[in-house]
Design a protein around this motif. Structure first.
Motif, PDB file in Angstrom:
ATOM      1  N   TRP A   1      39.155  40.058  37.137  1.00  0.00           N
ATOM      2  CA  TRP A   1      39.055  41.238  38.003  1.00  0.00           C
ATOM      3  C   TRP A   1      40.328  41.431  38.801  1.00  0.00           C
ATOM      4  O   TRP A   1      40.773  42.547  39.032  1.00  0.00           O
ATOM      5  CB  TRP A   1      37.875  41.098  38.961  1.00  0.00           C
ATOM      6  N   LEU A   2      40.919  40.316  39.234  1.00  0.00           N
ATOM      7  CA  LEU A   2      42.109  40.374  40.083  1.00  0.00           C
ATOM      8  C   LEU A   2      43.374  40.721  39.316  1.00  0.00           C
ATOM      9  O   LEU A   2      44.332  41.233  39.899  1.00  0.00           O
ATOM     10  CB  LEU A   2      42.304  39.026  40.790  1.00  0.00           C
ATOM     11  N   LYS A   3      43.389  40.402  38.013  1.00  0.00           N
ATOM     12  CA  LYS A   3      44.563  40.641  37.177  1.00  0.00           C
ATOM     13  C   LYS A   3      45.801  39.995  37.819  1.00  0.00           C
ATOM     14  O   LYS A   3      45.767  38.853  38.223  1.00  0.00           O
ATOM     15  CB  LYS A   3      44.727  42.145  36.946  1.00  0.00           C
ATOM     16  N   LYS A   4      46.876  40.755  37.965  1.00  0.00           N
ATOM     17  CA  LYS A   4      48.124  40.178  38.481  1.00  0.00           C
ATOM     18  C   LYS A   4      47.986  39.719  39.927  1.00  0.00           C
ATOM     19  O   LYS A   4      48.758  38.879  40.395  1.00  0.00           O
ATOM     20  CB  LYS A   4      49.269  41.177  38.360  1.00  0.00           C
ATOM     21  N   TYR A   5      46.992  40.272  40.655  1.00  0.00           N
ATOM     22  CA  TYR A   5      46.833  39.907  42.057  1.00  0.00           C
ATOM     23  C   TYR A   5      46.275  38.503  42.232  1.00  0.00           C
ATOM     24  O   TYR A   5      46.240  37.990  43.352  1.00  0.00           O
ATOM     25  CB  TYR A   5      45.937  40.926  42.761  1.00  0.00           C
TER      26      TYR A   5
ATOM     27  N   VAL B   1      37.111  42.981  45.854  1.00  0.00           N
ATOM     28  CA  VAL B   1      38.251  43.225  44.963  1.00  0.00           C
ATOM     29  C   VAL B   1      38.630  44.699  44.991  1.00  0.00           C
ATOM     30  O   VAL B   1      39.808  45.063  45.113  1.00  0.00           O
ATOM     31  CB  VAL B   1      37.921  42.759  43.525  1.00  0.00           C
ATOM     32  N   ASP B   2      37.626  45.586  44.897  1.00  0.00           N
ATOM     33  CA  ASP B   2      37.899  47.019  44.956  1.00  0.00           C
ATOM     34  C   ASP B   2      38.502  47.417  46.302  1.00  0.00           C
ATOM     35  O   ASP B   2      39.438  48.226  46.363  1.00  0.00           O
ATOM     36  CB  ASP B   2      36.605  47.810  44.726  1.00  0.00           C
ATOM     37  N   ILE B   3      37.958  46.860  47.357  1.00  0.00           N
ATOM     38  CA  ILE B   3      38.442  47.169  48.701  1.00  0.00           C
ATOM     39  C   ILE B   3      39.922  46.834  48.848  1.00  0.00           C
ATOM     40  O   ILE B   3      40.750  47.659  49.242  1.00  0.00           O
ATOM     41  CB  ILE B   3      37.621  46.384  49.754  1.00  0.00           C
ATOM     42  N   PHE B   4      40.256  45.609  48.518  1.00  0.00           N
ATOM     43  CA  PHE B   4      41.611  45.133  48.791  1.00  0.00           C
ATOM     44  C   PHE B   4      42.653  45.680  47.823  1.00  0.00           C
ATOM     45  O   PHE B   4      43.820  45.822  48.191  1.00  0.00           O
ATOM     46  CB  PHE B   4      41.652  43.609  48.772  1.00  0.00           C
TER      47      PHE B   4
ATOM     48  N   ASN C   1      25.517  30.726  48.016  1.00  0.00           N
ATOM     49  CA  ASN C   1      26.564  31.532  48.656  1.00  0.00           C
ATOM     50  C   ASN C   1      27.330  32.400  47.665  1.00  0.00           C
ATOM     51  O   ASN C   1      28.082  33.273  48.075  1.00  0.00           O
ATOM     52  CB  ASN C   1      27.557  30.631  49.389  1.00  0.00           C
ATOM     53  N   ALA C   2      27.132  32.147  46.367  1.00  0.00           N
ATOM     54  CA  ALA C   2      27.833  32.915  45.339  1.00  0.00           C
ATOM     55  C   ALA C   2      27.214  34.306  45.237  1.00  0.00           C
ATOM     56  O   ALA C   2      26.016  34.444  45.003  1.00  0.00           O
ATOM     57  CB  ALA C   2      27.753  32.196  43.999  1.00  0.00           C
ATOM     58  N   ASP C   3      28.020  35.323  45.424  1.00  0.00           N
ATOM     59  CA  ASP C   3      27.536  36.700  45.413  1.00  0.00           C
ATOM     60  C   ASP C   3      28.576  37.560  44.711  1.00  0.00           C
ATOM     61  O   ASP C   3      29.462  38.143  45.345  1.00  0.00           O
ATOM     62  CB  ASP C   3      27.305  37.183  46.847  1.00  0.00           C
ATOM     63  N   MET C   4      28.491  37.637  43.396  1.00  0.00           N
ATOM     64  CA  MET C   4      29.529  38.309  42.625  1.00  0.00           C
ATOM     65  C   MET C   4      29.547  39.812  42.876  1.00  0.00           C
ATOM     66  O   MET C   4      30.582  40.458  42.743  1.00  0.00           O
ATOM     67  CB  MET C   4      29.341  38.009  41.127  1.00  0.00           C
ATOM     68  N   GLY C   5      28.399  40.377  43.270  1.00  0.00           N
ATOM     69  CA  GLY C   5      28.385  41.797  43.619  1.00  0.00           C
ATOM     70  C   GLY C   5      29.259  42.080  44.823  1.00  0.00           C
ATOM     71  O   GLY C   5      30.014  43.061  44.843  1.00  0.00           O
TER      72      GLY C   5
END
Length: 234
Positions: free
Chosen positions: A190-194, A157-160, A147-151
């Motif tokens: 990737w999320l940084k502060k989020y 991440v880009d979307i949100f 189920n892991a799909d980093m793509g």
């Protein structure tokens, strides 16, 4: 920061409107988008204009406004994600993702991306008066390596956080198994502060802290509770 319509904000809005008028998207950008991206960029007009152009270019290239129920029907039928029929206790629309039902490479990545965008667009259409954000629930029960799909995670991440900034006010990771932990460590940079928006919770906490018995998604109802399966396309 909220929109109050004070003199400083109105001045910044007018400047942003003028800046966008000189781009190819001058006739497409909405007043709501102008205000939202100004708030996201803390009233910095140049930064807001740059991010708005990037978002609008992406929407055009991806076809975000033309995705139909038919386009996402096959992916939605897997049950991997849906817009819940009720709000949470803070009156936020709720997107539920069942991670165990997403199998990497089982379908073209584009299909999962379209379902993601389509579901988020429907959630934003459902925002009640006075509410601007959405709750995301990632049900990680039964999660396995397949189920892991980093793509796809990178796309989300880009979307949100690039194309729909600050629309996701909280993310719940429900009953995350140990096998999920390495993926989370990869995601955090990737999320940084989020990353602060993420809360690891149990199914019991979802029931107790985010819903009433009448509004609880079926996935989190204990045995014996009546079920009302939510639609994936509404």
């Amino acid at each position: 920061m909220q929109w109050t319509g004070d003199e400083e904000q109105v001045e910044a809005l007018n400047r942003l409107r003028d800046a966008m008028a000189s781009t190819e998207f001058g006739d497409e950008v909405t007043e709501e988008q102008l205000r939202w991206f100004l708030l996201d960029r803390k009233m910095q007009v140049d930064a807001a204009a740059e991010k708005l152009v990037k978002m609008l270019a992406w929407r055009k290239e991806f076809g975000a406004d033309s995705i139909t129920t038919t386009d996402v029907a096959q992916e939605a039928a897997t049950g991997k994600a849906y817009l819940h029929t009720h709000y949470d206790v803070q009156s936020r629309p709720v997107i539920v993702v069942r991670a165990a039902k997403h199998v990497k490479d089982a379908a073209p990545l584009l299909h999962s991306q379209q379902l993601c965008v389509y579901t988020l667009e429907r959630a934003l259409e459902k925002l009640p008066e006075g509410q601007d954000t959405v709750l995301g629930i990632f049900d990680l029960r039964g999660f396995q390596s397949r189920n892991a799909d980093m793509g796809f995670v990178k796309f989300m991440v880009d979307i949100f956080f690039t194309y729909y900034p600050k629309r996701l006010s909280q993310v719940l990771f429900v009953d995350a198994p140990w096998i999920f932990k390495p993926g989370w460590e990869m995601m955090k940079p990737w999320l940084k502060k989020y990353a602060a928006l993420v809360r690891f919770v149990s199914a019991d906490e979802v029931r107790r802290d985010y819903f009433t018995p009448e509004t609880l998604p079926d996935d989190f109802k204990p045995p014996g509770f009546p079920r009302t399966r939510p639609s994936s396309s509404k």
